[in-house]
Enzyme design. Structure first.
Site, mmCIF file in Angstrom:
data_model
loop_
_atom_site.group_PDB
_atom_site.id
_atom_site.type_symbol
_atom_site.label_atom_id
_atom_site.label_comp_id
_atom_site.label_asym_id
_atom_site.label_seq_id
_atom_site.Cartn_x
_atom_site.Cartn_y
_atom_site.Cartn_z
ATOM 1 N N GLY A 11 42.631 48.804 66.131
ATOM 2 C CA GLY A 11 43.684 48.127 66.886
ATOM 3 C C GLY A 11 43.443 46.655 67.171
ATOM 4 N N ASN A 13 44.525 44.185 65.410
ATOM 5 C CA ASN A 13 45.809 43.486 65.205
ATOM 6 C C ASN A 13 46.751 43.747 66.382
ATOM 7 O OD1 ASN A 13 46.128 42.077 62.447
ATOM 8 N ND2 ASN A 13 44.972 43.929 61.986
ATOM 9 N N HIS A 109 49.027 43.121 55.597
ATOM 10 C CA HIS A 109 48.115 43.609 54.545
ATOM 11 C C HIS A 109 47.017 42.565 54.356
ATOM 12 C CE1 HIS A 109 46.763 45.831 51.046
ATOM 13 N NE2 HIS A 109 46.672 44.677 50.416
ATOM 14 N N GLU A 147 60.732 50.714 50.315
ATOM 15 C CA GLU A 147 60.336 52.072 49.908
ATOM 16 C C GLU A 147 58.997 52.091 49.178
ATOM 17 O OE1 GLU A 147 64.136 53.809 51.161
ATOM 18 O OE2 GLU A 147 62.468 54.875 50.239
ATOM 19 N N ASP A 150 53.446 48.046 49.967
ATOM 20 C CA ASP A 150 53.129 46.600 49.967
ATOM 21 C C ASP A 150 54.040 45.822 49.019
ATOM 22 O OD1 ASP A 150 49.667 47.589 49.955
ATOM 23 O OD2 ASP A 150 51.013 47.285 51.654
ATOM 24 N N GLU A 178 40.754 34.762 60.796
ATOM 25 C CA GLU A 178 41.405 33.516 60.374
ATOM 26 C C GLU A 178 42.835 33.732 59.897
ATOM 27 O OE1 GLU A 178 37.245 31.316 58.924
ATOM 28 O OE2 GLU A 178 39.014 31.307 57.634
ATOM 29 N N GLU A 180 44.868 37.493 59.700
ATOM 30 C CA GLU A 180 45.692 38.582 60.257
ATOM 31 C C GLU A 180 46.085 38.354 61.707
ATOM 32 O OE1 GLU A 180 44.209 42.570 59.460
ATOM 33 O OE2 GLU A 180 42.970 41.732 57.891
HETATM 34 C C1 GRF Z 1 41.955 46.482 58.784
HETATM 35 O O1 GRF Z 1 41.426 46.815 57.517
HETATM 36 C C2 GRF Z 1 42.919 45.346 58.646
HETATM 37 O O2 GRF Z 1 42.498 44.438 57.649
HETATM 38 C C3 GRF Z 1 44.189 46.038 58.243
HETATM 39 O O3 GRF Z 1 44.176 47.271 58.937
HETATM 40 C C4 GRF Z 1 42.821 47.644 59.235
HETATM 41 C C5 GRF Z 1 42.641 47.995 60.678
HETATM 42 O O4 GRF Z 1 42.955 46.927 61.484
HETATM 43 N N1 GRF Z 1 45.339 45.266 58.573
HETATM 44 P P1 GRF Z 1 43.050 47.105 63.101
HETATM 45 O O5 GRF Z 1 41.753 46.603 63.662
HETATM 46 O O6 GRF Z 1 43.258 48.592 63.402
HETATM 47 O O7 GRF Z 1 44.217 46.258 63.506
#
Ligand code: GRF
Length: 207
Positions: A11, A13, A109, A147, A150, A178, A180
């Site tokens: 989590g 992100n 992604h 659908e 990515d 840097e 995400e």
């Molecule tokens: C990580 O591999 C990130 O690069 C991708 O999802 C995975 C988990 O990220 N977006 P998070 O720490 O759960 O957000």
């Protein structure tokens, strides 16, 4: 903007989104719920700490995949989100959900799509492939979900340099820090302020 965040793991992100809402780099936005397919996801703890409604809906809890899909959709619909954010969500999204929330689901992604993406490219595997190919630049992409895997219209990308001696873990961390954790909040901010439109598979941004 009412935002529902779907998660499967740590989590980080999600945390970047919550922090950005708190400090105001994302305005006009409320994270109304967090949903995970993994009851052990630390992301659920992050949601609870932030006082946000958190649900676990796991395919393991259902006999049939269709029942899981229905439970997932009902849980999402109950939050009445304007936007669904896939933040490290590792479960295939039901196509019925994609149709119902057309151009209202975004995904982060950890590569510069169309490189190192599609089936099988998730988590560390993305960075292992980038290092194996010897790319000098990688990064992250926020795209609308269609659908495919990515394959939806690209909203934001940010490049990250690959350094000599990088391991997949070190590179993953740099891409998160840097790229995400910067472009996902920025994408939500742009959408929340009506700056984004999708036309013929292309994303138009009013800066
Ligand atoms: C990580 O591999 C990130 O690069 C991708 O999802 C995975 C988990 O990220 N977006 P998070 O720490 O759960 O957000």
């Amino acid at each position: 903007l009412r935002v529902a965040v779907l998660v499967s793991g740590g989590g980080t992100n999600l945390q970047a989104i919550l922090d950005a809402v708190k400090v105001g780099t994302i305005d006009n936005t409320e994270v109304v719920g967090v949903i995970s397919n993994n009851k052990n996801a630390y992301a659920l703890i992050r949601a609870q700490k932030a006082g946000i409604e958190a649900h676990c809906v796991s395919p393991k809890d259902f006999e049939e995949r269709g029942e899981f899909n229905t439970a997932l959709m009902d849980t999402i619909d109950a939050l009445c989100p304007d936007l669904i954010v896939l933040a490290g969500f590792l479960v295939v999204i039901p196509s019925e959900l994609i149709r119902k929330y057309e151009n209202r689901i975004i995904n982060i992604h950890p590569s510069l799509i169309p490189s190192f993406c599609g089936k099988g490219y998730y988590g560390l595997k993305v960075h292992e492939a980038a290092l194996a190919r010897g790319v000098k630049v990688t990064g992250a992409t926020v795209h609308f979900v269609d659908e495919g895997t990515d394959t939806g219209p690209i909203l934001l990308q940010k490049a990250v340099e690959v350094r000599t001696g990088d391991t997949p873990e070190v590179l993953q961390r740099r891409v998160m820090e840097e790229a995400e954790w910067r472009i996902l909040p920025e994408a939500i901010h742009l959408i929340a302020n009506g700056k984004v439109a999708v036309k013929d598979g292309q994303v138009m941004i009013q800066k």
